[in-house]
Write an enzyme that holds these catalytic residues in place. Structure first.
Site, short mmCIF file in Angstrom:
data_model
loop_
_atom_site.label_atom_id
_atom_site.label_comp_id
_atom_site.label_asym_id
_atom_site.label_seq_id
_atom_site.Cartn_x
_atom_site.Cartn_y
_atom_site.Cartn_z
N LYS A 162 0.86 -1.19 0.00
CA LYS A 162 0.00 0.00 0.00
C LYS A 162 0.89 1.23 0.00
CE LYS A 162 -4.17 1.64 -0.08
NZ LYS A 162 -5.05 1.34 -1.23
N SER A 182 -8.56 0.11 -4.94
CA SER A 182 -8.78 0.48 -3.54
C SER A 182 -10.27 0.77 -3.32
CB SER A 182 -7.89 1.66 -3.16
OG SER A 182 -7.64 1.66 -1.76
#
Length: 620
Positions: free
Chosen positions: A205, A409
């Site tokens: 991430k 996401s």
């Protein structure tokens, strides 16, 4: 007792003031009436619908950015177009509708593709557009492309044409995919003294890395090269197939480009011709003469017979204006996902959910196609939209997601509960991960000679004050919230995909995938573009081909917006708007806009002191 009368001086001053006030109102009213007369005269004199004769060319002047949905109001678009204050936008749906109509229109014998000034934020929508051009050619009609210069996305479209012509002074630059970002750690932490605390789940991430690192992490480098390599190989294969070239030869040409440019004497046009990237070098005047020779001459305008995109869309009619057939409703979710009611071009938790709710409550809507082109954003607004998707399904209406350039996401969050998920092979998706940023600035205040002190009734009172150092207990709270957000994310994906959180975690942890890679990992159901997803939505709703309509669910125009839009359709009123609208600032704002966009995370903007974020900075 009688009131005192004003003196002579006061009476003179009041008289002067009243005269000035009357004159001011008179002048402004006259100006207003003058403008109104000009506008009405322009409307009355408007040439109306552009004529369309036999043997005409549909000219697609692609100057602008390719979008799923316009990102500004209709009134703003008209004024911006007239004044050049913003980059024009071209809706993919308009291009697709025009090409589909032209394919069956006996009056249109070819498409002329002008790629100068064209840009696209990704390859998925580009591939939809390219597919439509190939279908047009398959109908037996010709596509001719022309440009003064081409970058690789412009060339990708041009490669779909029967013939490509380039200005002799132009060139084509195929450079590969790159993704470079600015990193702010030293500036924020070393120079300014801002302490940046990152809380996340998932080593891949990387959206918040620029605030805590000076360069890419090894995990980010690995993941980016993996999905970029897949998309790039497909890009090369696509243009090689379109131009009947060997993919290996195209790769070799790109790898050896500097040497080949030198060998061509710096003549990029000559090099493009040598490498068979184009069919000829022609000036715009020579190109026009060629098209006159092949078609019919418009003697009045001394050019070839033609019609532009806007004019042709008016000929092909407004879709679904009066359509009583069962409908497949299309809801577009384009842009970052934020809280509340947002305008087109940004996904609002409330506004996008409201559009889905409108489709759910419309008895004539039998299925919903959610077109997602979003890098994500806030967790809560993403969840609001996901819940509404579930409610649409619970109402007995199938939901199909069509992923555009990016659905990562939060963009994946709002997609995961659809009955079927379609992605283009070059879509960017995944990035299933959560992060949060917390900024503290005591060192900034130290440099100014300012300190913070006070008392609280509990150990946590005032602990979220960014002027104080980070309290370890605050860190525990934030990380716990982020951990729960990740567990919710993977748990919901597992439930939607008939898997387990542990299995989803293997392909999650914030890692980004191409659409093809996501299909291999069962994160999407099928590979295909918008039309394939639309056909699937109709099939799930048991709608026969050609027995249903397609309607876009969007906020209706206000009467004023519709008036301005109609105004902008006239070349005369467009000229008037150009005179009346303000002049744009003559500065390049691209770099400033990029910095502003990336630093927007630092602004809490009235939100809670911290929040979980499902966002992917995965543009290229």
């Amino acid at each position: 007792m009688s009131e005192s009368q004003p003196g002579p001086i006061r009476r003179v001053l009041v008289g002067i003031w009243n005269t000035v006030n009357f004159t001011r109102m008179l002048v402004f009213n006259l100006i207003f009436l003058f403008i109104l007369v000009l506008v009405l005269a322009a409307i009355v004199a408007s040439p109306g619908v552009q004529p369309l004769n036999a043997k005409s060319a549909l000219v697609l002047n692609l100057e602008g950015v390719l979008v799923e949905q316009f990102s500004s109001s209709p009134a703003d678009r008209v004024i911006n177009q007239a004044t050049g204050q913003a980059q024009p936008e071209i809706q993919l749906r308009d291009l697709m509708r025009a090409i589909e109509s032209a394919k069956k229109d006996d009056r249109i014998d070819r498409i002329v593709l002008l790629t100068d000034g064209f840009s696209a934020p990704g390859f998925a929508a580009l591939r939809d557009f390219a597919g439509a051009l190939r279908e047009f050619r398959a109908s037996g009609k010709q596509v001719v492309a022309f440009a003064t210069n081409m970058d690789q996305k412009q060339y990708y479209l041009a490669a779909q044409a029967d013939e490509i012509y380039l200005d002799p002074q132009g060139g084509i630059l195929l450079e590969g995919l790159g993704r470079y970002r600015m990193y702010y750690r030293e500036g924020l932490q070393e120079k300014l003294g801002v302490d940046v605390h990152l809380f996340k789940v998932g080593e891949y991430k990387s959206a918040a890395e620029p605030y805590v690192l000076d360069g890419m992490s090894p995990e980010a480098r690995e993941a980016d090269l993996y999905w970029m390599g897949d998309i790039w190989q497909r890009f090369v294969a696509d243009i090689a197939t379109a131009r009947k070239l060997d993919p290996a030869a195209v790769q070799a040409m790109i790898a050896d480009l500097p040497a080949r440019v030198v060998a061509a004497g710096g003549d990029l046009g000559k090099l493009a011709l040598q490498e068979k990237l184009v069919d000829g070098l022609k000036t715009s005047q020579e190109m026009e003469a060629l098209l006159i020779e092949r078609g019919e001459e418009d003697a009045e305008n001394k050019t070839f017979r033609q019609i532009d995109l806007a004019g042709y869309l008016m000929h092909s009619g407004m879709p679904n204006l009066v359509d009583s057939r069962p409908q497949v409703a299309v809801v577009v979710a384009q842009g970052e996902i934020t809280d509340g009611d947002q305008p087109p071009g940004t996904v609002g938790g409330e506004s996008t959910a409201a559009l889905l709710r409108q489709a759910r409550e419309d008895d004539n809507v039998k299925a919903v196609l959610l077109r997602v082109d979003s890098p994500g954003g806030g967790v809560f607004p993403s969840e609001q939209i996901r819940r509404e998707v579930e409610l649409v399904k619970a109402a007995g209406k199938p939901v199909v997601v069509s992923m555009g350039n990016v659905a990562a996401s939060g963009g994946y969050w709002i997609s995961m509960n659809a009955d079927r998920i379609y992605a283009d092979e070059s879509t960017i998706t995944g990035s299933i991960g959560i992060f949060g940023l917390w900024m503290t600035a005591p060192r900034v205040l130290d440099k100014l000679g300012v300190t913070t002190d006070g008392v609280g009734t509990t150990p946590l009172a005032g602990a979220f004050d960014p002027t104080r150092p980070l309290d370890p207990n605050v860190g525990l709270i934030i990380q716990s919230v982020i951990d729960k957000g990740y567990a919710d994310f993977t748990g919901k994906v597992a439930e939607a995909r008939d898997s387990t959180p542990a299995q989803i975690d293997v392909h999650a942890r914030g890692r980004v995938w191409s659409g093809a890679q996501a299909k291999d990992r069962d994160l999407v159901d099928e590979l295909g573009g918008f039309q394939a997803a639309l056909a699937e939505a109709a099939r799930l709703a048991k709608l026969e081909p050609d027995a249903y309509g397609v309607s876009y669910i969007e906020k209706p125009l206000t009467p004023f917006e519709q008036f301005v839009v109609n105004l902008g359709k006239s070349s005369r009123t467009e000229g008037l708007l150009r005179v009346l609208a303000p002049t744009p600032l003559l500065i390049d704002r691209q770099t400033l806009a990029k910095v502003e966009r990336e630093l927007a995370w630092l602004d809490r903007n009235g939100r809670a002191p911290y929040r979980a974020v499902a966002h992917c900075l995965c543009a290229y």
